[in-house]
Design an enzyme around this catalytic site. Structure first.
Site, short mmCIF file in Angstrom:
data_model
loop_
_atom_site.label_atom_id
_atom_site.label_comp_id
_atom_site.label_asym_id
_atom_site.label_seq_id
_atom_site.Cartn_x
_atom_site.Cartn_y
_atom_site.Cartn_z
N GLN A 283 11.45 -15.33 6.57
CA GLN A 283 10.14 -15.85 6.16
C GLN A 283 10.03 -15.66 4.64
O GLN A 283 9.91 -14.54 4.16
CB GLN A 283 9.01 -15.08 6.87
N GLY B 144 6.07 -4.77 12.75
CA GLY B 144 7.20 -3.85 12.52
C GLY B 144 6.75 -2.49 12.01
O GLY B 144 7.58 -1.59 11.83
N ASP B 145 5.45 -2.33 11.76
CA ASP B 145 4.99 -1.07 11.15
C ASP B 145 4.19 -0.21 12.12
O ASP B 145 3.51 0.72 11.70
CB ASP B 145 4.17 -1.36 9.88
N ARG C 34 0.80 -1.22 0.00
CA ARG C 34 0.00 0.00 0.00
C ARG C 34 0.84 1.28 0.00
O ARG C 34 0.35 2.36 -0.26
CB ARG C 34 -0.96 -0.02 1.20
C1 UD1 Z 1 -2.58 -6.33 10.81
C2 UD1 Z 1 -3.65 -7.18 11.49
C3 UD1 Z 1 -4.83 -6.28 11.84
C4 UD1 Z 1 -4.35 -5.12 12.71
C5 UD1 Z 1 -3.22 -4.35 12.04
C6 UD1 Z 1 -2.62 -3.35 13.02
C7 UD1 Z 1 -3.45 -9.42 10.51
C8 UD1 Z 1 -4.03 -10.39 9.56
N1 UD1 Z 1 -4.07 -8.23 10.60
O1 UD1 Z 1 -3.11 -5.85 9.59
O2 UD1 Z 1 -5.80 -7.02 12.56
O3 UD1 Z 1 -5.43 -4.25 12.98
O4 UD1 Z 1 -2.17 -5.26 11.67
O5 UD1 Z 1 -1.66 -2.56 12.43
O6 UD1 Z 1 -2.51 -9.77 11.20
N2 UD1 Z 1 4.21 -9.40 8.02
C9 UD1 Z 1 5.14 -10.41 8.00
N3 UD1 Z 1 4.88 -11.52 7.25
C10 UD1 Z 1 3.74 -11.69 6.56
C11 UD1 Z 1 2.79 -10.65 6.60
C12 UD1 Z 1 3.03 -9.52 7.34
O7 UD1 Z 1 6.20 -10.31 8.61
O8 UD1 Z 1 3.60 -12.73 5.93
C13 UD1 Z 1 4.49 -8.18 8.80
C14 UD1 Z 1 4.48 -6.91 7.98
O9 UD1 Z 1 5.79 -6.62 7.48
C15 UD1 Z 1 4.02 -5.86 8.97
C16 UD1 Z 1 3.18 -6.66 9.97
O10 UD1 Z 1 3.47 -8.02 9.75
O11 UD1 Z 1 5.09 -5.26 9.65
C17 UD1 Z 1 1.69 -6.44 9.79
O12 UD1 Z 1 1.35 -6.72 8.43
P1 UD1 Z 1 0.39 -5.77 7.61
O13 UD1 Z 1 0.30 -6.30 6.23
O14 UD1 Z 1 0.74 -4.36 7.80
O15 UD1 Z 1 -0.99 -6.08 8.34
P2 UD1 Z 1 -2.25 -5.11 8.46
O16 UD1 Z 1 -3.03 -5.19 7.21
O17 UD1 Z 1 -1.82 -3.78 8.92
MG MG Z 2 -0.02 -2.84 9.04
#
Ligand code: UD1
Ligand code: MG
Length: 474
Positions: A77, A105-106, A19
């Site tokens: 991963q 991490g975000d 995004r």
């Molecule tokens: C996620 C949560 C959501 C929450 C939000 C808060 C899930 C499915 N959803 O959504 O409920 O409200 O965070 O900010 O968990 N990442 C990995 N490996 C992966 C996927 C993601 O390491 O396979 C890491 C990303 O780099 C990121 C974090 O996990 O730092 C969260 O992923 P992101 O895609 O931002 O999830 P959200 O859509 O924000």
């Molecule tokens: Mg997020």
């Protein structure tokens, strides 16, 4: 400070951040003067856990390089099959830690005290999972908390899966959790990638735990702003604004005056002494250290530099990796490039550029000069427009100017060259040879005044013009 030797921390930082529309992985983007993941690691290691693990994937090496100095280890991963999958690949690294605190991490604003409160609530409540939540006026973009009643949670519903009634829920999942590891693994094994992206969502493990009769608690964060995640550029800007505000508030508490604070940008490691005044639209960056009773006027940008006490930077100075000692006055529009050192009480005026140069105590370079690879002693005066010609097209050469030297305006000092103590250089000279101490160096053509030359020229020109004028009237 209490150690949490039974807790492993797992930071999820493998995702790309689609995004953001960026070639840089999301957690490498900066807010508040640091990459997102660095903020999260700093808050984590301060809890003194058994270990801190960072799940990496996109631009894994760059992320590793940021987190490793803080003692964090990384797990790869590949591919990134969701937040639940990120936990599964980290099972070995988490090992026999009794609890695992998971952070995205975000979401870089989270503070150590908030993590500590989460772990304590989890332990006190003998929970299997405890979720940090926040109540937001605009919960869009986040997973929502479906409460069972009281403190307990039935499920987390991702935004894409909300029913129309659930859209009203405004308690969000921060993605920061504490799990009891022994109970998490079997629940996670039951989670299926039942979503549009075919990913294993960690959020789905909550409903599984609930169906097994496990205790899932929610802790509403005291400050909901700490829970803000960064999925878009607008989110990054919002989080950056928070960090900057907190830093300015800290400095103001410590006795620094900041005018129109919302216009001033200060990096996290900057230190400023008491009674210093920062005017609007200033940027203080990197490891900059500013003394007491300084005035940094509008438009200055100071990077990785050290300013002593009582320094005045007039408007629009740009200063990088330099030292400015006490009581110096610089600017407006002065530029100091790396490795410059301006000693006590010296004055650097407008449109003066210094590069890798030292200006001694009480010396003045007041106007329109380039001083590069030069050493200027004490109490010398460098006239307007003086240039050190330090570059011959192949190499850089030094210029040495002694104490109490007077360089006349518009002089060019062709390096390598030395001007001895107490010497003078006549204005407009191009100095190619050393000037001995107390001597006068003059290096310019002698002036000749030709009497009556100008009036004779004007007469000649007027005579030549006449025939032309007649021609026109014909
Ligand atoms: C996620 C949560 C959501 C929450 C939000 C808060 C899930 C499915 N959803 O959504 O409920 O409200 O965070 O900010 O968990 N990442 C990995 N490996 C992966 C996927 C993601 O390491 O396979 C890491 C990303 O780099 C990121 C974090 O996990 O730092 C969260 O992923 P992101 O895609 O931002 O999830 P959200 O859509 O924000
Ligand atoms: Mg997020």
């Amino acid at each position: 400070m209490a150690k949490h030797s039974d807790v492993a921390i797992l930071i999820l930082a493998a995702g790309k951040g689609t995004r953001l529309k960026s070639s840089l992985a999301k957690v490498l983007h900066a807010a508040g003067g640091r990459p997102l993941v660095e903020h999260v690691v700093r808050a984590s290691v301060a809890l003194h856990p058994k270990k801190t693990i960072v799940v990496v994937g996109h631009q894994a090496e760059k992320v590793h390089a940021i987190v490793e100095p803080f003692g964090a280890e990384t797990v790869l991963q590949q591919p990134q099959n969701g937040t639940g999958h990120a936990l599964l690949v980290s099972k070995r690294a988490i090992g026999n830690a009794k609890f695992v605190v998971v952070l995205p991490g975000d979401a870089p604003l989270v503070r150590t005290e908030t993590l500590r409160a989460l772990v304590e609530k989890h332990k006190r409540g003998q929970a299997t999972a405890t979720i940090l939540t926040a109540v937001l006026a605009d919960p869009s973009g986040y997973g929502r908390i479906l409460r069972k009643g009281g403190d307990t949670v039935a499920a987390i519903i991702e935004e894409s899966q909300l029913t129309p009634e659930q859209r009203e829920l405004n308690e969000i999942n921060s993605s920061i959790y504490c799990f009891t590891t022994a109970k998490l693994w079997p629940a996670l094994a039951e989670v299926k990638p039942n979503n549009k992206h075919r990913e294993i969502y960690l959020t789905d493990s909550i409903a599984v735990l609930n169906s097994k009769g496990e205790v899932v608690l929610a802790e509403v964060a005291a400050d909901s702003r700490e829970m803000l995640g960064c999925n878009t550029r607008a989110d990054l800007a919002g989080v950056d604004r928070m960090f900057r505000e907190w830093k300015r508030e800290e400095l103001m508490r410590d006795g620094v005056t900041i005018q129109l604070p919302e216009t001033v940008l200060i990096d996290p490691e900057v230190v400023i002494g008491e009674d210093t005044v920062i005017e609007p639209c200033v940027q203080l960056l990197g490891k900059t250290k500013i003394g007491a009773r300084c005035v940094v006027k509008t438009g200055c940008v100071v990077h990785d530099s050290v300013l002593g006490d009582g320094v005045t930077l007039e408007p629009h100075c740009v200063i990088a990796a330099s030292r400015i000692d006490a009581a110096v006055i610089a600017g407006p529009f002065a530029r100091m490039r790396p490795d410059s050192h301006v000693k006590q009480g010296a004055k650097i005026g407008n449109f003066v550029e210094l590069k890798k140069s030292t200006v001694g105590e009480g010396s003045k370079v007041p106007h329109l000069s380039y001083i590069g690879d030069a050493k200027i002693g004490t109490k010398s005066n460098i006239g307007a427009g003086t240039i050190t010609c330090n570059y011959d097209g192949f190499h850089k050469h030094p210029t040495t100017i002694g104490n109490r030297v007077f360089i006349g305006s518009d002089s060019a000092l062709v390096a390598p060259v030395r001007v001895g103590d107490g010497a003078y250089v006549a204005a407009g000279s191009t100095i190619t040879e050393n000037v001995p101490a107390d001597a006068l160096g003059v290096a310019r053509g002698r002036q000749v005044n030709k009497k009556g030359w100008a009036s004779k020229k004007r007469r000649e020109l007027a005579a030549a013009e006449k025939p032309k004028g007649k021609k026109k009237r014909q």
